[in-house]
Design a protein around this motif. Structure first.
Motif, PDB file in Angstrom:
ATOM      1  N   THR A  80       4.298   2.883  -3.688  1.00 21.59           N
ATOM      2  CA  THR A  80       4.298   4.246  -2.244  1.00 21.59           C
ATOM      3  C   THR A  80       5.625   3.787  -1.432  1.00 21.59           C
ATOM      4  OG1 THR A  80       3.334   5.188  -0.072  1.00 21.59           O
ATOM      5  CG2 THR A  80       3.023   3.218  -0.117  1.00 21.59           C
ATOM      6  N   ASP A  81       6.550   4.500  -1.201  1.00 20.74           N
ATOM      7  CA  ASP A  81       7.453   4.544  -0.432  1.00 20.74           C
ATOM      8  C   ASP A  81       7.160   4.254   1.283  1.00 20.74           C
ATOM      9  OD1 ASP A  81       7.146   7.123   0.760  1.00 20.74           O
ATOM     10  OD2 ASP A  81       8.801   8.109   0.178  1.00 20.74           O
ATOM     11  N   LEU A  90      -3.126  21.029   3.790  1.00 23.73           N
ATOM     12  CA  LEU A  90      -4.429  21.155   4.827  1.00 23.73           C
ATOM     13  C   LEU A  90      -3.230  22.613   4.950  1.00 23.73           C
ATOM     14  CD1 LEU A  90      -5.721  19.211   6.816  1.00 23.73           C
ATOM     15  CD2 LEU A  90      -4.363  20.433   8.139  1.00 23.73           C
ATOM     16  N   MET A  91      -1.659  22.495   5.048  1.00 24.47           N
ATOM     17  CA  MET A  91      -2.009  23.799   5.600  1.00 24.47           C
ATOM     18  C   MET A  91      -2.039  25.381   5.387  1.00 24.47           C
ATOM     19  SD  MET A  91      -0.164  22.570   8.385  1.00 24.47           S
ATOM     20  CE  MET A  91      -0.609  20.348   9.771  1.00 24.47           C
ATOM     21  N   ARG A 128       9.614  14.022   5.995  1.00 23.28           N
ATOM     22  CA  ARG A 128       8.915  13.477   5.256  1.00 23.28           C
ATOM     23  C   ARG A 128       9.746  14.284   3.780  1.00 23.28           C
ATOM     24  NH1 ARG A 128       7.196  10.838   7.799  1.00 23.28           N
ATOM     25  NH2 ARG A 128       5.234   9.994   8.183  1.00 23.28           N
ATOM     26  N   PRO A 162      -2.728  22.449  12.522  1.00 25.57           N
ATOM     27  CA  PRO A 162      -2.742  21.203  13.703  1.00 25.57           C
ATOM     28  C   PRO A 162      -0.974  20.381  13.309  1.00 25.57           C
ATOM     29  CG  PRO A 162      -3.858  20.323  12.307  1.00 25.57           C
ATOM     30  CD  PRO A 162      -3.936  21.152  11.239  1.00 25.57           C
TER      31      PRO A 162
HETATM   32  O1  DAU Z   1       4.677   8.889   1.529  1.00 23.16           O
HETATM   33  C1  DAU Z   1       4.238   8.871   0.456  1.00 23.16           C
HETATM   34  C2  DAU Z   1       2.466   8.802   0.969  1.00 23.16           C
HETATM   35  O2  DAU Z   1       2.421  10.111   1.896  1.00 23.16           O
HETATM   36  C3  DAU Z   1       1.519   8.804   0.123  1.00 23.16           C
HETATM   37  O3  DAU Z   1       1.548   6.485   0.167  1.00 23.16           O
HETATM   38  C4  DAU Z   1       0.355   8.888   0.440  1.00 23.16           C
HETATM   39  O4  DAU Z   1      -0.727   8.074   0.552  1.00 23.16           O
HETATM   40  C5  DAU Z   1       0.115   9.845   1.766  1.00 23.16           C
HETATM   41  O5  DAU Z   1      -1.024  10.194   1.983  1.00 23.16           O
HETATM   42  C6  DAU Z   1       1.736  10.692   2.158  1.00 23.16           C
HETATM   43  O6  DAU Z   1       1.861  10.020   3.819  1.00 23.16           O
HETATM   44  P1  DAU Z   1       1.777  10.921   5.260  1.00 23.16           P
HETATM   45  O7  DAU Z   1       1.877  10.328   5.911  1.00 23.16           O
HETATM   46  O8  DAU Z   1       3.358  11.002   4.693  1.00 23.16           O
HETATM   47  O9  DAU Z   1       1.524  12.128   4.505  1.00 23.16           O
HETATM   48  P2  DAU Z   1       0.285  13.309   5.724  1.00 23.16           P
HETATM   49  O10 DAU Z   1       0.199  13.570   4.142  1.00 23.16           O
HETATM   50  O11 DAU Z   1      -1.059  13.201   5.783  1.00 23.16           O
HETATM   51  O12 DAU Z   1       1.220  13.896   6.458  1.00 23.16           O
HETATM   52  C7  DAU Z   1       2.550  14.300   6.301  1.00 23.16           C
HETATM   53  C8  DAU Z   1       3.571  13.992   7.542  1.00 23.16           C
HETATM   54  O13 DAU Z   1       2.292  15.153   8.284  1.00 23.16           O
HETATM   55  C9  DAU Z   1       2.870  13.172   8.348  1.00 23.16           C
HETATM   56  O14 DAU Z   1       4.073  13.272   9.267  1.00 23.16           O
HETATM   57  C10 DAU Z   1       2.559  13.614   9.286  1.00 23.16           C
HETATM   58  C11 DAU Z   1       2.340  14.856   9.353  1.00 23.16           C
HETATM   59  N1  DAU Z   1       1.014  15.828   9.443  1.00 23.16           N
HETATM   60  C12 DAU Z   1       0.165  15.296   8.633  1.00 23.16           C
HETATM   61  C13 DAU Z   1      -1.451  15.668   8.647  1.00 23.16           C
HETATM   62  C14 DAU Z   1      -2.417  15.484   7.466  1.00 23.16           C
HETATM   63  C15 DAU Z   1       0.950  16.519  10.509  1.00 23.16           C
HETATM   64  O15 DAU Z   1       1.765  16.616  11.457  1.00 23.16           O
HETATM   65  N2  DAU Z   1      -0.159  17.405  10.522  1.00 23.16           N
HETATM   66  C16 DAU Z   1      -1.672  17.357  10.266  1.00 23.16           C
HETATM   67  O16 DAU Z   1      -2.951  17.878   9.921  1.00 23.16           O
END
Ligand code: DAU
Ligand code: NAD
Length: 356
Positions: A142-143, A209-210, A230, A221
């Motif tokens: 992963t990055d 989730l969104m 991202r 959230p």
């Molecule tokens: O960058 C690659 C990675 O991307 C992968 O290696 C991981 O397996 C994958 O889960 C993902 O990690 P992130 O932490 O970037 O993904 P996530 O979807 O959990 O969160 C994306 C962004 O959104 C992060 O800045 C946190 C934010 N977020 C996430 C959730 C679940 C929110 O603001 N609210 C939330 O409820």
């Protein structure tokens, strides 16, 4: 039924058929990759080895059920006996290792299983791959292993600097794979990809989730002020990259895979609401994720120049298709968002109102 499939595998393998062991094929990227490979290489034999954790879902690969060149085997990469069994049973030529505990928020709640699956599991697979002279072992890294960067882009030579339990466990595994090449000349590649989106993604991750919450008129959230970045890539583009690395990647090399498509979280959440036709009043700012990485961004010139890969799916088109997929697969979603999911949701999101 499964017994027959096993025998078919053993008896019918032809010299130029590839036998590919895919770990984590019941999860998001793994299941999309299996479908991709089935369409592109109908003669390859695919073994899907998966523990079926909360994130593994056989509905994701239900299209493969009657395919005689596909077999599912339930097993744990962190259980040596299970790994030995799958190698003894199938003697795969190639291993593509997706299986992982993959969600950062869960790693904060319970790190131990991340170390077990992501680190120990990867080492067991490396051991048996070497013993069995596997022609190539691809590690889906992963990055996140580079950690957070404010500006510019990480190359494959940038330092590894993980900031959460998930990314620490992935970085350790990534290093183990590198060491197996340096020590034993093991035939490996490492793929470090940015955030994927698309069909069949478990609705704990930001985009599904969104979408899921918006469909159900629940709050969306947003961690902290939503001012985090991202880089989003359609899962089919990632599958194409992995396919190229499998067939053409130079042994021992690491390849970054990026989307060139950075979004601020809050802007993306608002865009999803617009696509679904729900009001911005659903946005809810909550307490931030601890040790939250501000931004990930990779330079993917290496895979671009060596393997002629670049993203093909325009984000606005890909995300619209993804939203439509979730809207038309609410049965799939509803089966997930009950039971264990609700317990996790409570644990992660309850009492997390933004601080004044
Ligand atoms: O960058 C690659 C990675 O991307 C992968 O290696 C991981 O397996 C994958 O889960 C993902 O990690 P992130 O932490 O970037 O993904 P996530 O979807 O959990 O969160 C994306 C962004 O959104 C992060 O800045 C946190 C934010 N977020 C996430 C959730 C679940 C929110 O603001 N609210 C939330 O409820
Ligand atoms: P996912 O959580 O959707 O799926 C993981 C799969 O692995 C599930 O089917 C699960 O049952 C299986 N699994 C978990 N523990 C196991 C074990 N001990 N033994 C066997 N199987 C086990 O994950 P995903 O989002 O599809 O990610 C796949 C891989 O890609 C992971 O290695 C992840 O680190 C990496 N990755 C993901 C992203 C992303 O945006 N989703 C980006 C970069 C890298």
């Amino acid at each position: 039924m499964q017994e027959n499939t096993f025998n078919f595998f053993k008896n019918e393998k032809k010299i130029d058929d590839k036998m590919i062991l895919i770990t984590g094929g019941a999860g998001f990227i793994g299941s999309n990759f299996i479908r991709f490979m089935r369409n592109k290489y109908p003669n390859y034999k695919i073994i899907n080895f998966d523990k079926l954790t909360y994130a593994g879902n056989l509905n994701n690969v239900s299209l493969m059920e009657d395919n005689p060149d596909y077999v599912f085997m339930k097993g744990d990469v962190a259980n040596q006996k299970d790994v030995k069994n799958v190698f003894e049973e199938f003697n795969p030529d190639y291993v593509i290792h997706f299986a992982a505990e993959s969600h950062v928020d869960r790693s904060i709640l319970n790190p131990d299983v991340f170390l077990q699956t992501n680190i120990i599991g990867t080492q067991y697979l490396l051991n048996f791959s070497r013993l069995n002279n596997v022609k190539k072992f691809i590690f889906i890294s992963t990055d996140e292993v580079y950690g957070s960067i404010d500006k510019d882009h990480c190359t494959e030579e940038s330092p590894i600097c993980p900031n959460n339990y998930y990314s620490v466990s992935k970085a350790a595994a990534d290093n183990l794979v590198k060491v197996s090449y340096q020590t034993h000349g093991q035939r490996i590649n490492i793929v470090r990809c940015c955030n994927n989106y698309g069909q069949f993604q478990f609705p704990e991750k930001f985009i599904p989730l969104m979408i899921s919450n918006a469909i159900n008129n629940k709050d969306l959230p947003i961690y902290g002020d939503g001012n985090y970045f991202r880089d989003w890539l359609h899962v089919d583009d990632n599958c194409r990259a992995i396919d190229l690395v499998l067939h053409k990647g130079r042994i021992g090399e690491i390849y970054n895979v990026g989307g060139n498509n950075e979004w601020r979280n809050i802007d993306l959440a608002e865009y999803l609401l617009e696509l679904i036709g729900k009001p911005k009043s659903l946005l809810s700012y909550i307490m931030d994720r601890p040790s939250h990485d501000y931004r990930y961004a990779v330079n993917f010139n290496k895979i671009r120049s060596e393997l002629c890969w670049h993203p093909l799916i325009d984000f606005k088109i890909g995300i619209k298709q993804t939203v439509d997929w979730y809207l038309s697969h609410q049965d799939w979603l509803n089966e997930i968002i009950s039971g264990e999911y609700l317990k996790y949701y409570d644990l992660n999101y309850k009492n997390r109102d933004a601080q004044e």
